[in-house]
Design a protein around this motif. Structure first.
Motif, PDB file in Angstrom:
ATOM      1  N   UNK A 106       0.825  -1.213   0.000  1.00  0.00           N
ATOM      2  CA  UNK A 106       0.000   0.000   0.000  1.00  0.00           C
ATOM      3  C   UNK A 106       0.859   1.262   0.000  1.00  0.00           C
ATOM      4  N   UNK A 107       1.871   1.320   0.861  1.00  0.00           N
ATOM      5  CA  UNK A 107       2.718   2.512   0.913  1.00  0.00           C
ATOM      6  C   UNK A 107       3.594   2.606  -0.326  1.00  0.00           C
ATOM      7  N   UNK A 108       4.061   1.503  -0.831  1.00  0.00           N
ATOM      8  CA  UNK A 108       4.869   1.518  -2.057  1.00  0.00           C
ATOM      9  C   UNK A 108       4.048   2.062  -3.215  1.00  0.00           C
ATOM     10  N   UNK A 109       2.802   1.592  -3.345  1.00  0.00           N
ATOM     11  CA  UNK A 109       1.918   2.107  -4.394  1.00  0.00           C
ATOM     12  C   UNK A 109       1.623   3.586  -4.178  1.00  0.00           C
ATOM     13  N   UNK A 110       1.434   4.000  -2.932  1.00  0.00           N
ATOM     14  CA  UNK A 110       1.196   5.418  -2.636  1.00  0.00           C
ATOM     15  C   UNK A 110       2.400   6.260  -3.056  1.00  0.00           C
ATOM     16  N   UNK A 111       3.592   5.741  -2.863  1.00  0.00           N
ATOM     17  CA  UNK A 111       4.800   6.474  -3.245  1.00  0.00           C
ATOM     18  C   UNK A 111       4.921   6.604  -4.763  1.00  0.00           C
ATOM     19  N   UNK A 112       4.524   5.565  -5.486  1.00  0.00           N
ATOM     20  CA  UNK A 112       4.514   5.640  -6.953  1.00  0.00           C
ATOM     21  C   UNK A 112       3.500   6.690  -7.392  1.00  0.00           C
ATOM     22  N   UNK A 113       2.306   6.656  -6.788  1.00  0.00           N
ATOM     23  CA  UNK A 113       1.274   7.636  -7.127  1.00  0.00           C
ATOM     24  C   UNK A 113       1.759   9.062  -6.851  1.00  0.00           C
ATOM     25  N   UNK A 114       2.466   9.262  -5.749  1.00  0.00           N
ATOM     26  CA  UNK A 114       3.005  10.587  -5.417  1.00  0.00           C
ATOM     27  C   UNK A 114       3.953  11.073  -6.509  1.00  0.00           C
ATOM     28  N   UNK A 115       4.789  10.193  -7.011  1.00  0.00           N
ATOM     29  CA  UNK A 115       5.709  10.560  -8.088  1.00  0.00           C
ATOM     30  C   UNK A 115       4.983  10.959  -9.358  1.00  0.00           C
ATOM     31  N   UNK A 116       3.972  10.188  -9.733  1.00  0.00           N
ATOM     32  CA  UNK A 116       3.211  10.507 -10.946  1.00  0.00           C
ATOM     33  C   UNK A 116       2.451  11.819 -10.757  1.00  0.00           C
ATOM     34  N   UNK A 117       1.888  12.031  -9.576  1.00  0.00           N
ATOM     35  CA  UNK A 117       1.184  13.288  -9.309  1.00  0.00           C
ATOM     36  C   UNK A 117       2.143  14.484  -9.391  1.00  0.00           C
ATOM     37  N   UNK A 118       3.365  14.329  -8.925  1.00  0.00           N
ATOM     38  CA  UNK A 118       4.357  15.416  -9.010  1.00  0.00           C
ATOM     39  C   UNK A 118       4.656  15.753 -10.466  1.00  0.00           C
ATOM     40  N   UNK A 119       4.738  14.736 -11.299  1.00  0.00           N
ATOM     41  CA  UNK A 119       4.984  14.949 -12.730  1.00  0.00           C
ATOM     42  C   UNK A 119       3.809  15.690 -13.360  1.00  0.00           C
ATOM     43  N   UNK A 120       2.599  15.245 -13.052  1.00  0.00           N
ATOM     44  CA  UNK A 120       1.402  15.890 -13.602  1.00  0.00           C
ATOM     45  C   UNK A 120       1.291  17.339 -13.121  1.00  0.00           C
ATOM     46  N   UNK A 121       1.598  17.581 -11.854  1.00  0.00           N
ATOM     47  CA  UNK A 121       1.546  18.937 -11.302  1.00  0.00           C
ATOM     48  C   UNK A 121       2.496  19.865 -12.047  1.00  0.00           C
ATOM     49  N   UNK A 122       3.622  19.321 -12.507  1.00  0.00           N
ATOM     50  CA  UNK A 122       4.606  20.115 -13.245  1.00  0.00           C
ATOM     51  C   UNK A 122       4.200  20.325 -14.700  1.00  0.00           C
ATOM     52  N   UNK A 123       3.112  19.696 -15.117  1.00  0.00           N
ATOM     53  CA  UNK A 123       2.653  19.834 -16.495  1.00  0.00           C
ATOM     54  C   UNK A 123       3.410  18.953 -17.472  1.00  0.00           C
TER      55      UNK A 123
END
Length: 168
Positions: A106-123
């Protein structure tokens, strides 16, 4: 890729320096992503049935990708005699790997999601290197507040299911 190329005397050949995707710049600060495309490693393989090892996928893909950066600021194709993904036309960064916590899916998947969200936030457009089939889940979850999106998955086959052998 400043300072990279034959003219400047710094070739940055595949076997020297940091092993990033295509030898593109490394950006460890996920709040400072400034790129068109950002590469994230998801070295996770707890979802495999009997053959662990997919966790080494991001490292292997990065290493193989350096072969296309042989003294060029982009991916040189010797058959076409063309350099694709030129650094002055396409901005690509490698943001490293999501933190994977052994035995904590669960935490590993959350960390992957955080990375993808950071990329999306940067456009930027995320390029995620896995890992087993389950890394799709946090990647897709990261798009929860986006308009409809397209997912391109390059794999030998798609095993996207909710349950396998009675295990969710």
């Amino acid at each position: 890729m400043s300072g990279h190329g034959y003219e400047k005397g710094r070739l940055n050949l595949p076997f020297v320096g940091l092993c990033t995707f295509g030898k593109y710049p490394y950006q460890p600060d996920w709040d400072s992503i400034d790129a068109d495309f950002a590469v994230l490693g998801a070295p996770f393989d707890f979802g495999t049935q009997f053959r662990a090892g997919a966790r080494f996928g991001p490292r292997g893909i990065r290493e193989a990708s350096t072969l296309f950066s042989f003294g060029h600021a982009g991916a040189y194709d010797h058959e076409d005699d063309v350099t694709y993904l030129e650094a002055d036309k396409v901005r690509i960064v490698d943001i490293g790997d999501a933190d994977i916590i052994h035995t904590d899916t669960m935490q590993s998947h959350a960390n992957i999601e955080t990375g993808v969200r950071a990329i999306l936030k940067a456009g930027a457009i995320p390029i995620v290197l896995g890992g087993d089939h389950s890394v799709n889940i946090p990647c897709i979850n990261a798009f929860s507040d986006q308009e409809p999106f397209h997912l391109v998955q390059i794999d030998a086959h798609l095993d996207f299911v909710d349950e396998r052998h009675g295990v969710r």
